[in-house]
Design an enzyme around this catalytic site. Structure first.
Site, PDB file in Angstrom:
ATOM      1  N   GLY A 287       0.822  -1.198   0.000  1.00 50.16           N
ATOM      2  CA  GLY A 287       0.000   0.000   0.000  1.00 50.16           C
ATOM      3  C   GLY A 287       0.856   1.248   0.000  1.00 50.16           C
ATOM      4  O   GLY A 287       0.579   2.219  -0.702  1.00 50.16           O
ATOM      5  N   ALA A 288       1.916   1.220   0.798  1.00 52.46           N
ATOM      6  CA  ALA A 288       2.858   2.333   0.878  1.00 52.46           C
ATOM      7  C   ALA A 288       4.115   1.823   1.566  1.00 52.46           C
ATOM      8  O   ALA A 288       4.105   0.756   2.186  1.00 52.46           O
ATOM      9  CB  ALA A 288       2.252   3.507   1.650  1.00 52.46           C
ATOM     10  N   GLU A 290       7.547   3.285   3.943  1.00 49.56           N
ATOM     11  CA  GLU A 290       7.979   4.412   4.762  1.00 49.56           C
ATOM     12  C   GLU A 290       9.423   4.825   4.553  1.00 49.56           C
ATOM     13  O   GLU A 290      10.040   5.417   5.448  1.00 49.56           O
ATOM     14  CB  GLU A 290       7.780   4.068   6.243  1.00 49.56           C
ATOM     15  CG  GLU A 290       8.665   2.932   6.780  1.00 49.56           C
ATOM     16  CD  GLU A 290       8.008   1.559   6.749  1.00 49.56           C
ATOM     17  OE1 GLU A 290       8.441   0.671   7.501  1.00 49.56           O
ATOM     18  OE2 GLU A 290       7.058   1.381   5.960  1.00 49.56           O
ATOM     19  N   ASN A 291      10.019   4.577   3.382  1.00 52.16           N
ATOM     20  CA  ASN A 291      11.408   4.987   3.146  1.00 52.16           C
ATOM     21  C   ASN A 291      11.661   6.358   3.770  1.00 52.16           C
ATOM     22  O   ASN A 291      10.903   7.300   3.559  1.00 52.16           O
ATOM     23  CB  ASN A 291      11.679   5.076   1.639  1.00 52.16           C
ATOM     24  CG  ASN A 291      11.127   3.896   0.869  1.00 52.16           C
ATOM     25  OD1 ASN A 291      11.507   2.763   1.098  1.00 52.16           O
ATOM     26  ND2 ASN A 291      10.205   4.178  -0.042  1.00 52.16           N
ATOM     27  N   GLU A 324       2.486   6.030   7.581  1.00 53.58           N
ATOM     28  CA  GLU A 324       3.853   6.046   7.048  1.00 53.58           C
ATOM     29  C   GLU A 324       4.708   7.112   7.733  1.00 53.58           C
ATOM     30  O   GLU A 324       5.906   6.896   7.955  1.00 53.58           O
ATOM     31  CB  GLU A 324       3.823   6.281   5.535  1.00 53.58           C
ATOM     32  CG  GLU A 324       3.046   5.238   4.742  1.00 53.58           C
ATOM     33  CD  GLU A 324       3.444   3.811   5.066  1.00 53.58           C
ATOM     34  OE1 GLU A 324       4.647   3.539   5.282  1.00 53.58           O
ATOM     35  OE2 GLU A 324       2.543   2.944   5.096  1.00 53.58           O
ATOM     36  N   HIS A 327       6.135   6.010  10.988  1.00 57.71           N
ATOM     37  CA  HIS A 327       7.337   5.195  10.826  1.00 57.71           C
ATOM     38  C   HIS A 327       8.609   6.030  10.766  1.00 57.71           C
ATOM     39  O   HIS A 327       9.709   5.498  11.008  1.00 57.71           O
ATOM     40  CB  HIS A 327       7.259   4.377   9.534  1.00 57.71           C
ATOM     41  CG  HIS A 327       6.432   3.139   9.629  1.00 57.71           C
ATOM     42  ND1 HIS A 327       6.586   2.216  10.630  1.00 57.71           N
ATOM     43  CD2 HIS A 327       5.449   2.655   8.825  1.00 57.71           C
ATOM     44  CE1 HIS A 327       5.736   1.213  10.443  1.00 57.71           C
ATOM     45  NE2 HIS A 327       5.029   1.463   9.362  1.00 57.71           N
TER      46      HIS A 327
END
Length: 887
Positions: A287-288, A290-291, A324, A327
């Site tokens: 879904g996504a 968190e880089n 995100e 994170h």
């Protein structure tokens, strides 16, 4: 690989040798978006912990052309020493480098590797994502997805969470393209080669490889700055998209700007990086992601069409952005020490993401929505023997993807909600701040969090929370009334959806906050806790009309009441005396106890009558999940049973559909009302409400004729589904055309795709199943195309045959992300009942390599068998209830 015994939990893990560890990477990548390949050069400064002439690091599906090492501390190695052997081991995804001279312990050296790879179409590593430009031509961007173990697909590295290092990244790209990485740009210079530039980024903080990221392509952006109130300085935030879509990122950008300051406040630590970029990616399995400083998303999780996106999709964007960004502290600044602690990242981000949404958008009722979307989802999965603890032993990398599930996310978040409610938010965040401050730029364990929370709250958190994180399952509390109801005896036992707990499975004694409320009481009893097998406790108010455990549905357990108490609670529901969260908990528990055999299904159906005056969407959402499950299990019971259940559903949902009508109440209408309208239309229509079905077809026809005001955005998916279900090819083709039109909002396109599976025409269903495998459906959306097929009894066998016939194709397509195969087997086989069918499914899958999604296979088989027992137990009970109640 070496196997290292880790004291925490005692499990052994397959880890890289520790003779050498990374300190700093200088990484140059040159992607070619025409050839869909890239070359790379990485210089890794390493610390030599033990004298060695062999270095083992991770590499997967890379070609390593050269490897050399230099050590300033060693006279022999002042000039680069070429590796005498470069051996790639595909089985454990490593590269073994051998040098003629050993490296001395206690020194540093620089390892240089030249390598190349393919910008793959697997949605992992350094990969390509396709889009169509304004001229209708296919174009690509290059992007990354490294979590959990795919940084090694992009460049050779030490790809484990504890092997933190700093990174200098340079991307060599065409001058007209945008290049992004975690940090801000340090410099841009001309590069060797016609029309190329080198974009170099500032040095990252100390971080794990799975958080590194880069994106290259033709991109546009919008930007804003945070206030700087809690971060100490404004932070520039951007949303990047492919051309023509950037304004759809405005809502997500606004959320990010506010959330970044909110988290800096509640965590007591400023955001660590100089900028925050968010990028919408067309092809993206997760879904996504968190880089750190460069968060990537599926387009549907980031982009909002202000005029047409549904309120549900809008809320989801707000939540995913908040999740995100959480994170950036919990996961990025402080990282779990190994994947067995994944819940520290995901469970916490699930909880605090909802906290942020509730802070920004109280009208979403995020914590009530949490009960349906997360809490009940967690309880459903954790009621299976094939579940796993929140802290789950992980031995090797092939096991990691299987724990990205409702236990790590939803049960983890629910455990945090239960704990924070018990010790109080002030104490909870005091402990969180101490935990983050102590372990920033390092790794931490669950015990580290418990220690910080214990010190902050003065409560020994470890004593009771270790049970919840290290043990599978949760309890059912059985209530017995004493002294005419003035006191109750409560006994805890393990709850299983199969209802057949063996003595050896029932040894855990959970720490259970009872939170008893009663009619006439000022509130719940917050201090009452059950930690023994049974206990006797007073009801809050003598002679109360009703009492209820688990006030606000915070504790992770089910409750079984005696019949008199159930009747009293039902009356309290009918009289409007229970809060929304408690009404959800009561109906969810009743349905779960019926399916597991702790009560009769007729008891659940009788309780439903008390909800006839219900007005809240989220309560109806939970009711719909339970009635849908009942209808699915009874779907093969013949025309009489189907007709009776359809009549029951019409009695519940048709009045709601009639009351709300089709037309939205105007710009000020609560989004939850719009969602309730859609739920009522969909359920009443599927149950055969002819007025609803006819109106759905009429409005869909008019909608495609040009009058798009006839269907509100929240109701569009429901209208499409009912029209496809009760119509024919014309409706099917119109809805399909909506899905194929890229000008439509992404969430509505996917709703249209899912609607196609509701067709009752076998020929159209078969066309859909073929269409699902075509290039018109992105790989990450295939499940959307088939998700509705198995919801109808007539589609189950064809869908299961399709899965079997295409298994090899699917396994090849998703070979780098086999957890997706788990999603497909659950959708293709999970709706069946019958021990013979379970055996057939098991036989087919036993002959395939399912080790990377075996947990989902086990869970699917267990669900089929549990539903079979439910049906066999209550077949006659439901028949009698329907007949005696006029259905």
């Amino acid at each position: 690989m070496s196997t290292s015994a880790v004291p925490a939990g005692g499990e052994e893990r397959e880890l890289l040798p520790t003779n050498v560890s990374p300190v700093h990477y200088e990484l140059l990548l040159a992607p070619d978006l025409d050839a869909l390949t890239y070359t790379g050069d990485v210089r890794i400064r390493v610390r030599v912990n033990e004298a060695t002439s062999t270095i083992v690091l991770h590499a997967n599906e890379l070609e390593i052309a050269e490897a050399a090492i230099t050590s300033a501390a060693s006279v022999q190695l002042q000039a680069p020493l070429q590796a005498t052997s470069i051996a790639l081991h595909a089985d454990d995804e490593t590269a073994h480098l051998v040098f003629a001279q050993p490296l001395a312990a206690g020194t540093e050296a620089t390892l240089q590797l030249k390598f190349s790879g393919v910008l793959n179409d697997l949605m992992v590593g350094f990969y390509r994502s396709k889009y169509t430009d304004a001229k209708g031509e296919a174009r690509h961007i290059a992007t990354t997805q490294f979590e959990p173990t795919d940084a090694r697909r992009a460049f050779p590295c030490w790809d484990e969470p504890t092997q933190k290092a700093t990174f200098d990244v340079t991307l060599r790209v065409r001058k007209e393209l945008t290049a992004l990485s975690n940090m801000d740009v340090a410099r841009v210079v001309d590069a060797p080669g016609a029309g190329l530039k080198d974009v170099s980024f500032n040095t990252t903080p100390l971080m794990s490889t799975y958080l590194l990221a880069f994106v290259v392509g033709e991109l546009e952006y919008i930007e804003a700055q945070t206030s700087g109130e809690h971060n100490g300085r404004p932070v520039t935030c951007r949303v990047y998209t492919t051309p023509g879509k950037s304004e759809k990122g405005r809502f997500a950008l606004d959320v990010a700007v506010q959330v970044l300051e909110y988290f800096a406040d509640v965590f007591g630590i400023a955001y660590a990086l100089p900028k925050l970029d968010q990028v919408a990616i067309g092809d993206f399995e997760a879904g996504a992601m968190e880089n750190w400083g460069l968060v990537t998303y599926r387009e549907v999780m980031l982009l909002v069409d202000e005029a047409n996106t549904s309120s549900r999709a809008r809320q989801l964007v707000a939540y995913v952005v908040s999740h995100e960004l959480a994170h950036q502290w919990f996961g990025n600044l402080v990282t779990m020490e190994w994947w067995s602690e994944l819940w520290l990242n995901e469970g916490f981000a699930t909880w605090v993401g909802n906290l942020a949404v509730d802070h920004l958008f109280p009208e979403y009722h995020a914590w009530t929505q949490f009960l349906v979307d997360e809490f009940q989802r967690a309880l459903a999965l954790d009621a299976l023997r094939s579940s796993h603890p929140i802290q789950v032993p992980v031995r090797r990398s092939s096991e990691i993807s299987q724990i990205f599930d409702a236990i790590s996310y939803s049960k983890g978040g629910s455990a945090i909600r239960m704990l924070s409610s018990y010790i109080g938010l002030d104490s909870f965040f005091k402990g969180v701040r101490a935990y983050l401050q102590k372990h920033k730029y390092a790794n931490a364990s669950t015990q580290d969090l418990w220690s910080a929370l214990s010190e902050a709250s003065g409560v020994d958190v470890t004593q009771f929370m270790a049970i919840w994180t290290r043990t599978i399952g949760y309890p059912i509390l059985t209530v017995t009334e004493l002294d005419g109801g003035a006191q109750i005896e409560i006994q805890q036992n393990r709850y299983l959806s199969a209802g057949d707990v063996a003595a050896a499975e029932d040894e855990t004694l959970w720490w259970v906050p009872l939170r008893i409320e009663a009619h006439g009481a000022a509130g719940a009893q917050p201090a009452a806790v059950l930690s023994t097998r049974r206990a006797t406790v007073p009801v809050a108010v003598a002679d109360a009309k009703w009492y209820k455990l688990n006030h606000d549905t915070v504790g992770i357990y089910r409750v079984k009441y005696p019949p008199r108490a159930v009747a009293n609670i039902a009356q309290a529901v009918a009289d409007g005396e229970l809060g929304t969260n408690d009404r959800i908990g009561v109906i969810a528990d009743a349905a779960a106890l019926a399916s597991s055999g702790h009560s009769n299904t007729s008891d659940f159906l009788t309780l439903l009558r008390a909800y006839s005056g219900e007005t809240e969407f989220i309560v109806w959402q939970e009711i719909a999940a339970r009635t849908d499950a009942l209808a699915a299990v009874w779907a093969g019971e013949g025309a009489a049973a189907t007709a009776g259940l359809d009549a029951l559903l019409r009695s519940l949902y048709s009045p709601v559909a009639a009351r709300l009508g089709w037309d939205a109440g105007g710009p000020g209408e609560d989004g939850l009302v719009g969602r309730l309208r859609a739920l009522a239309i969909r359920t009443a229509g599927f149950a055969g409400d002819q007025a609803v079905c006819a109106e759905a077809r009429r409005r869909v026809q008019a909608y495609f004729a040009g009058d798009r005001s006839l269907i509100a955005s929240d109701a569009l998916g429901a209208a499409f589904a009912v029209a496809v279900r009760t119509g024919g090819r014309d409706e099917f083709e119109k809805v399909k055309s909506y899905y194929l039109d890229p000008a439509n909002p992404a969430d509505q396109q996917l709703a249209a795709l899912a609607s196609l599976g509701h067709t009752a025409d076998p020929a159209l269903r078969d066309e859909l199943l073929a269409f699902a495998l075509s290039d018109a459906v992105r790989n990450q959306d295939l499940h959307k195309a088939i998700t509705s097929v198995g919801q109808h009894e007539s589609g189950r066998e064809p869908l299961w045959r399709w899965y079997q016939d295409n298994y090899d194709l699917l396994a090849s397509r998703y070979r780098a992300s086999m957890s997706y195969m788990g999603i497909l087997v659950r959708l293709s086989a999970g709706e069946f009942t019958g021990t013979d069918k379970a055996a057939e499914i098991e036989r087919f899958l036993a002959e395939r390599d399912t080790k990377k999604f075996q947990r989902v296979v086990d869970q699917t088989l267990e669900r089929v068998r549990s539903n079979t027992r439910w049906l066999e137990k209550d077949r006659a009970d439901v028949r009698r209830w329907l007949a005696s109640n006029g259905f």
